[in-house]
Design a protein around this motif. Structure first.
Motif, PDB file in Angstrom:
ATOM      1  N   PHE A  67       4.787  -5.261   8.957  1.00  0.00           N
ATOM      2  CA  PHE A  67       3.350  -5.301   8.492  1.00  0.00           C
ATOM      3  C   PHE A  67       3.386  -5.084   7.068  1.00  0.00           C
ATOM      4  O   PHE A  67       2.383  -5.527   6.349  1.00  0.00           O
ATOM      5  CB  PHE A  67       2.620  -4.265   9.035  1.00  0.00           C
ATOM      6  CG  PHE A  67       2.760  -2.894   8.354  1.00  0.00           C
ATOM      7  CD1 PHE A  67       3.676  -2.078   9.301  1.00  0.00           C
ATOM      8  CD2 PHE A  67       2.080  -2.549   7.562  1.00  0.00           C
ATOM      9  CE1 PHE A  67       4.070  -0.856   8.569  1.00  0.00           C
ATOM     10  CE2 PHE A  67       2.311  -1.136   7.103  1.00  0.00           C
ATOM     11  CZ  PHE A  67       3.412  -0.388   7.598  1.00  0.00           C
ATOM     12  N   GLY A  69       3.205  -4.902   3.266  1.00  0.00           N
ATOM     13  CA  GLY A  69       3.165  -5.908   2.004  1.00  0.00           C
ATOM     14  C   GLY A  69       3.714  -5.583   0.963  1.00  0.00           C
ATOM     15  O   GLY A  69       3.514  -6.247  -0.406  1.00  0.00           O
ATOM     16  N   CYS A  70       4.404  -4.448   0.731  1.00  0.00           N
ATOM     17  CA  CYS A  70       4.916  -3.734  -0.467  1.00  0.00           C
ATOM     18  C   CYS A  70       6.212  -4.147  -0.905  1.00  0.00           C
ATOM     19  O   CYS A  70       7.063  -4.804  -0.205  1.00  0.00           O
ATOM     20  CB  CYS A  70       4.705  -2.362  -0.277  1.00  0.00           C
ATOM     21  SG  CYS A  70       3.219  -1.676   0.144  1.00  0.00           S
ATOM     22  N   GLY A 112       6.108   3.732  -2.295  1.00  0.00           N
ATOM     23  CA  GLY A 112       7.191   2.950  -2.076  1.00  0.00           C
ATOM     24  C   GLY A 112       7.003   1.836  -1.353  1.00  0.00           C
ATOM     25  O   GLY A 112       5.786   1.403  -1.559  1.00  0.00           O
ATOM     26  N   GLY A 113       7.841   1.307  -0.739  1.00  0.00           N
ATOM     27  CA  GLY A 113       9.362   1.760  -0.042  1.00  0.00           C
ATOM     28  C   GLY A 113       8.983   3.170   0.545  1.00  0.00           C
ATOM     29  O   GLY A 113       7.898   3.413   0.761  1.00  0.00           O
ATOM     30  N   GLU A 145       4.077   9.702  -0.833  1.00  0.00           N
ATOM     31  CA  GLU A 145       3.999   8.836   0.327  1.00  0.00           C
ATOM     32  C   GLU A 145       5.071   9.516   1.169  1.00  0.00           C
ATOM     33  O   GLU A 145       6.284   9.124   1.020  1.00  0.00           O
ATOM     34  CB  GLU A 145       4.209   7.444   0.038  1.00  0.00           C
ATOM     35  CG  GLU A 145       2.784   6.782  -0.484  1.00  0.00           C
ATOM     36  CD  GLU A 145       2.820   5.581  -0.859  1.00  0.00           C
ATOM     37  OE1 GLU A 145       3.808   4.759  -0.682  1.00  0.00           O
ATOM     38  OE2 GLU A 145       2.034   5.003  -1.935  1.00  0.00           O
ATOM     39  N   GLN A 172      -0.288   4.269  10.459  1.00  0.00           N
ATOM     40  CA  GLN A 172      -0.769   2.979  10.881  1.00  0.00           C
ATOM     41  C   GLN A 172      -1.451   2.818  12.462  1.00  0.00           C
ATOM     42  O   GLN A 172      -2.549   2.344  12.251  1.00  0.00           O
ATOM     43  CB  GLN A 172       0.583   1.895  10.712  1.00  0.00           C
ATOM     44  CG  GLN A 172       1.637   2.118   9.634  1.00  0.00           C
ATOM     45  CD  GLN A 172       1.338   2.451   8.218  1.00  0.00           C
ATOM     46  OE1 GLN A 172      -0.033   2.224   8.023  1.00  0.00           O
ATOM     47  NE2 GLN A 172       1.792   2.970   7.410  1.00  0.00           N
ATOM     48  N   ARG A 184       7.614  -0.245  13.775  1.00  0.00           N
ATOM     49  CA  ARG A 184       7.294   1.143  13.398  1.00  0.00           C
ATOM     50  C   ARG A 184       7.018   2.074  14.614  1.00  0.00           C
ATOM     51  O   ARG A 184       6.112   2.425  14.585  1.00  0.00           O
ATOM     52  CB  ARG A 184       6.176   0.912  12.239  1.00  0.00           C
ATOM     53  CG  ARG A 184       5.527   2.175  11.699  1.00  0.00           C
ATOM     54  CD  ARG A 184       6.414   2.424  10.597  1.00  0.00           C
ATOM     55  NE  ARG A 184       5.702   3.611   9.910  1.00  0.00           N
ATOM     56  CZ  ARG A 184       5.736   3.834   8.652  1.00  0.00           C
ATOM     57  NH1 ARG A 184       6.211   3.151   7.726  1.00  0.00           N
ATOM     58  NH2 ARG A 184       5.447   5.073   8.189  1.00  0.00           N
ATOM     59  N   ASP A 209      -2.431   7.518   6.658  1.00  0.00           N
ATOM     60  CA  ASP A 209      -2.874   6.152   6.235  1.00  0.00           C
ATOM     61  C   ASP A 209      -2.722   5.267   7.788  1.00  0.00           C
ATOM     62  O   ASP A 209      -1.865   5.371   8.595  1.00  0.00           O
ATOM     63  CB  ASP A 209      -1.565   5.217   5.552  1.00  0.00           C
ATOM     64  CG  ASP A 209      -1.584   5.839   4.303  1.00  0.00           C
ATOM     65  OD1 ASP A 209      -2.449   6.615   3.894  1.00  0.00           O
ATOM     66  OD2 ASP A 209      -0.419   5.270   3.572  1.00  0.00           O
ATOM     67  N   TYR A 240      -6.896   1.210   6.364  1.00  0.00           N
ATOM     68  CA  TYR A 240      -7.006  -0.055   5.495  1.00  0.00           C
ATOM     69  C   TYR A 240      -7.097  -1.118   6.510  1.00  0.00           C
ATOM     70  O   TYR A 240      -6.720  -1.165   7.575  1.00  0.00           O
ATOM     71  CB  TYR A 240      -5.441  -0.091   4.804  1.00  0.00           C
ATOM     72  CG  TYR A 240      -5.063   0.530   3.934  1.00  0.00           C
ATOM     73  CD1 TYR A 240      -5.925   0.869   2.646  1.00  0.00           C
ATOM     74  CD2 TYR A 240      -4.030   1.634   3.971  1.00  0.00           C
ATOM     75  CE1 TYR A 240      -5.347   1.543   1.587  1.00  0.00           C
ATOM     76  CE2 TYR A 240      -3.621   2.563   2.773  1.00  0.00           C
ATOM     77  CZ  TYR A 240      -4.361   2.431   1.523  1.00  0.00           C
ATOM     78  OH  TYR A 240      -3.783   3.474   0.667  1.00  0.00           O
ATOM     79  N   SER A 241      -7.719  -2.409   5.845  1.00  0.00           N
ATOM     80  CA  SER A 241      -7.511  -3.669   6.487  1.00  0.00           C
ATOM     81  C   SER A 241      -6.390  -4.297   6.453  1.00  0.00           C
ATOM     82  O   SER A 241      -5.718  -4.341   5.291  1.00  0.00           O
ATOM     83  CB  SER A 241      -8.679  -4.245   6.030  1.00  0.00           C
ATOM     84  OG  SER A 241      -8.645  -5.714   6.322  1.00  0.00           O
ATOM     85  N   ALA A 243      -3.776  -6.423   5.377  1.00  0.00           N
ATOM     86  CA  ALA A 243      -3.609  -7.685   4.439  1.00  0.00           C
ATOM     87  C   ALA A 243      -2.546  -8.555   5.031  1.00  0.00           C
ATOM     88  O   ALA A 243      -1.247  -8.190   4.816  1.00  0.00           O
ATOM     89  CB  ALA A 243      -3.312  -6.999   2.982  1.00  0.00           C
ATOM     90  N   GLN A 253       6.691 -10.200   6.482  1.00  0.00           N
ATOM     91  CA  GLN A 253       5.592 -10.352   7.486  1.00  0.00           C
ATOM     92  C   GLN A 253       5.686 -11.442   8.630  1.00  0.00           C
ATOM     93  O   GLN A 253       4.601 -12.345   8.609  1.00  0.00           O
ATOM     94  CB  GLN A 253       4.095 -10.442   6.791  1.00  0.00           C
ATOM     95  CG  GLN A 253       3.859  -9.111   6.278  1.00  0.00           C
ATOM     96  CD  GLN A 253       2.352  -9.194   5.632  1.00  0.00           C
ATOM     97  OE1 GLN A 253       2.110 -10.146   4.964  1.00  0.00           O
ATOM     98  NE2 GLN A 253       1.739  -7.966   5.594  1.00  0.00           N
TER      99      GLN A 253
HETATM  100  C1  LIG Z   1       3.169   1.406   0.413  1.00  0.00           C
HETATM  101  S1  LIG Z   1       3.257   1.769   1.839  1.00  0.00           S
HETATM  102  C2  LIG Z   1       4.758   2.921   1.718  1.00  0.00           C
HETATM  103  C3  LIG Z   1       4.542   4.315   2.411  1.00  0.00           C
HETATM  104  C4  LIG Z   1       5.714   4.639   3.143  1.00  0.00           C
HETATM  105  N1  LIG Z   1       6.899   3.911   3.408  1.00  0.00           N
HETATM  106  C5  LIG Z   1       5.562   4.818   4.913  1.00  0.00           C
HETATM  107  O1  LIG Z   1       5.303   3.353   5.189  1.00  0.00           O
HETATM  108  O2  LIG Z   1       5.408   5.780   5.453  1.00  0.00           O
HETATM  109  C6  LIG Z   1       1.834   2.713   1.677  1.00  0.00           C
HETATM  110  C7  LIG Z   1       0.710   2.563   2.694  1.00  0.00           C
HETATM  111  O3  LIG Z   1       0.261   1.063   2.582  1.00  0.00           O
HETATM  112  C8  LIG Z   1      -0.363   0.576   3.574  1.00  0.00           C
HETATM  113  N2  LIG Z   1       0.102  -0.881   3.651  1.00  0.00           N
HETATM  114  C9  LIG Z   1       1.351  -1.481   3.661  1.00  0.00           C
HETATM  115  N3  LIG Z   1       1.165  -2.740   3.724  1.00  0.00           N
HETATM  116  C10 LIG Z   1       0.072  -3.008   4.015  1.00  0.00           C
HETATM  117  C11 LIG Z   1      -0.579  -4.458   4.514  1.00  0.00           C
HETATM  118  N4  LIG Z   1      -0.069  -5.439   4.701  1.00  0.00           N
HETATM  119  N5  LIG Z   1      -1.883  -3.982   4.887  1.00  0.00           N
HETATM  120  C12 LIG Z   1      -2.689  -2.951   4.695  1.00  0.00           C
HETATM  121  N6  LIG Z   1      -1.920  -1.862   4.256  1.00  0.00           N
HETATM  122  C13 LIG Z   1      -0.782  -1.776   4.085  1.00  0.00           C
HETATM  123  C14 LIG Z   1       0.211   1.343   4.891  1.00  0.00           C
HETATM  124  O4  LIG Z   1      -0.856   1.991   5.414  1.00  0.00           O
HETATM  125  C15 LIG Z   1       1.050   2.373   4.309  1.00  0.00           C
HETATM  126  O5  LIG Z   1       1.433   3.499   4.777  1.00  0.00           O
END
Ligand SMILES: C[S@@+](CC[C@H](N)C(=O)[O-])C[C@H]1O[C@@H](n2cnc3c(N)ncnc32)[C@H](O)[C@@H]1O
Length: 454
Positions: A67, A69-70, A112-113, A145, A172, A184, A209, A240-241, A243, A253
């Motif tokens: 899922f 997007g980072c 992160g990551g 995080e 999540q 996950r 989150d 979060y919604s 994305a 994704q």
């Molecule tokens: C950048 S991530 C990194 C945190 C850490 N790696 C973890 O996942 O435990 C931080 C948060 O961004 C949110 N996130 C990442 N991808 C997303 C997406 N496509 N849509 C919405 N929220 C997202 C998630 O809730 C995640 O916990």
């Protein structure tokens, strides 16, 4: 929630963690020279008054969550940790050379990551290397995080010892089918364990989150996840919604079909159900997608109108200067933005050459500064006011026409010198901001750039 409003307003739109948004940066007129000047100016103006913020991107993950997007690099080779940390410290040195004085660090966030991919010793070495040449503000907020599956007591203790009091865990969703689809899998007991550990060690703000709109999620799954979350009473929640942005290269994704995702209307109901359950449990909605208990700094900052939004999302206080270190990090000097290169090899190469590794950016115009003010006001306080001095641009009548349409839909009230978003309009605050976004209005995107607003 009225379904025809969702049909009408669920369109691709920015999340407004900056204005102008990244696709609208004027990279052609941006230069490293201008960027350095804007850093110098901002530091001079703000360091003594409010300090600066640091965002540090730690891109490694041991496995791919589909899922996410980072910007990340999947590896199990932990030998990457040492060289990456040395490079971060050299980048910090390149920025410090621009400061005329010792920086005071007000906020520091490890994102992160997976920051907890790194060993506790390496994370402590990183922080020591950063703060060795800085003052730490008395009311500093250091946060990271944590991945529930690999955060250990040693991680929490090592970071606590160097000043961290806030952790956010990526939860999540707690349902098996969803967890499998997003690759996950993490049991509730694991999240409970790391939440309890953080409390025991003395962390004062523990965040979870949660995402709605994930593949195979229905209202039932979201309600179940919130129910379990309530058992652990995190101080803060990001709700979060999801994305869905599969066109962004390398984000992975692709492990499910679009048909497996809930519709816009279903997604909105998931949010409303979650919100109802959270307010019954004593949480207050903060901005667009956060919730906090009254003891959390995010709640206090909303109450005192100090809530701010930047690339890290909502933050409890604003510093004018935010430096992003590490691959893909974005820095904000208040007068401009810049993003670092995304590839680890290129990043390390540029730093070895003594070059600040930004590859794109934007210097704000006077008009950008005015629009940013209104967008920040709307995203943080759901209202904005103007007078003749601050709202002088030729497109104002067009902005008002767009707002009048939303007023007819009861999403906002137009006041003599401003607007206020109604309760019904809160889910559509991104759409309301889009009415002010002159760069977007002047050049509507020809390809998909943004996720859906709902
Ligand atoms: C950048 S991530 C990194 C945190 C850490 N790696 C973890 O996942 O435990 C931080 C948060 O961004 C949110 N996130 C990442 N991808 C997303 C997406 N496509 N849509 C919405 N929220 C997202 C998630 O809730 C995640 O916990």
């Amino acid at each position: 929630m009225c379904s025809n409003l969702i049909d009408k307003y669920n369109i691709p739109g920015p999340r407004y963690t900056s204005y102008p948004t990244v696709p609208y940066w004027e990279n052609d007129t941006f230069s490293l020279k201008k960027w350095k000047e804007s850093i110098k100016r901002s530091f001079k103006e703000s360091n003594d008054k409010e300090g600066i913020s640091l965002y540090i991107h730690l891109p490694f993950c041991e496995s791919m969550c589909t899922f996410c997007g980072c910007n990340k690099r999947i590896t199990r080779r932990h030998e990457v940790e040492g060289p990456y940390i040395s490079t971060l410290l050299k980048e910090w040195e390149l920025y410090r050379a621009l400061f005329d004085g010792k920086p005071t660090i007000k906020e520091l966030h490890l994102g992160g990551g997976t920051p907890t991919f790194f060993s506790p010793e390496n994370l402590a070495a990183l922080i020591h290397g950063i703060v060795r040449h800085a003052k730490i503000a008395e009311d500093h907020e250091f946060s990271f995080e944590g991945h529930p599956n690999n955060t250990t007591r040693e991680h929490l203790q090592a970071l606590y010892d160097v000043g961290f009091r806030r952790v956010s865990y990526g939860v999540q969703d707690y349902n098996k089918t969803v967890q499998k689809a997003i690759h996950r899998v993490q049991p509730f007991e694991r999240v409970k364990k790391v939440t309890d550990l953080a409390r025991e060690i003395g962390y004062t703000s523990i965040g979870h989150d949660i995402i709605f709109g994930l593949p195979f999620q229905t209202k039932t799954e979201v309600a179940h996840t919130i129910e379990r979350t309530k058992e652990l009473s995190p101080d803060r929640l990001a709700f979060y919604s999801y994305a869905h942005v599969p066109w962004i290269k390398g984000n992975g994704q692709r492990g499910y079909n679009e048909a497996d995702l809930p519709s816009g209307e279903e997604k909105r109901m998931q949010y409303e159900i979650g919100k109802g359950m959270l307010s019954e449990a004593g949480y207050t909605e903060i901005g667009m997608d956060h919730f906090a208990l009254e003891n959390d700094t995010l709640y206090e900052s909303m109450e005192s109108q100090r809530l701010h939004r930047n690339f890290m999302g909502y933050t409890a206080s604003k510093t004018q200067l935010m430096i992003g270190l590490g691959v893909s990090s974005i820095s904000d000097s208040w007068y401009g933005f810049a993003q670092n290169v995304k590839g680890i090899e290129e990043y390390e190469h540029l730093i070895r050459e003594g070059v600040i590794p930004v590859y794109r950016g934007h210097i704000l115009t006077e008009e950008d500064e005015i629009i940013r003010k209104h967008i920040l006001n709307l995203m943080c306080h759901f209202e904005t006011f103007w007078d003749d001095d601050t709202f002088r641009f030729t497109e104002l009548p067009d902005v008002l026409v767009r707002l009048q349409e939303m007023e007819r839909d009861s999403l906002l009230e137009i006041l003599p010198n401003g607007i206020r978003v109604t309760e019904k309009g809160r889910p559509f605050v991104r759409n309301i901001c889009m009415s002010f976004d002159l760069r977007l209005q002047r050049h509507k995107p020809e390809t998909r750039l943004f996720s859906m607003t709902v």
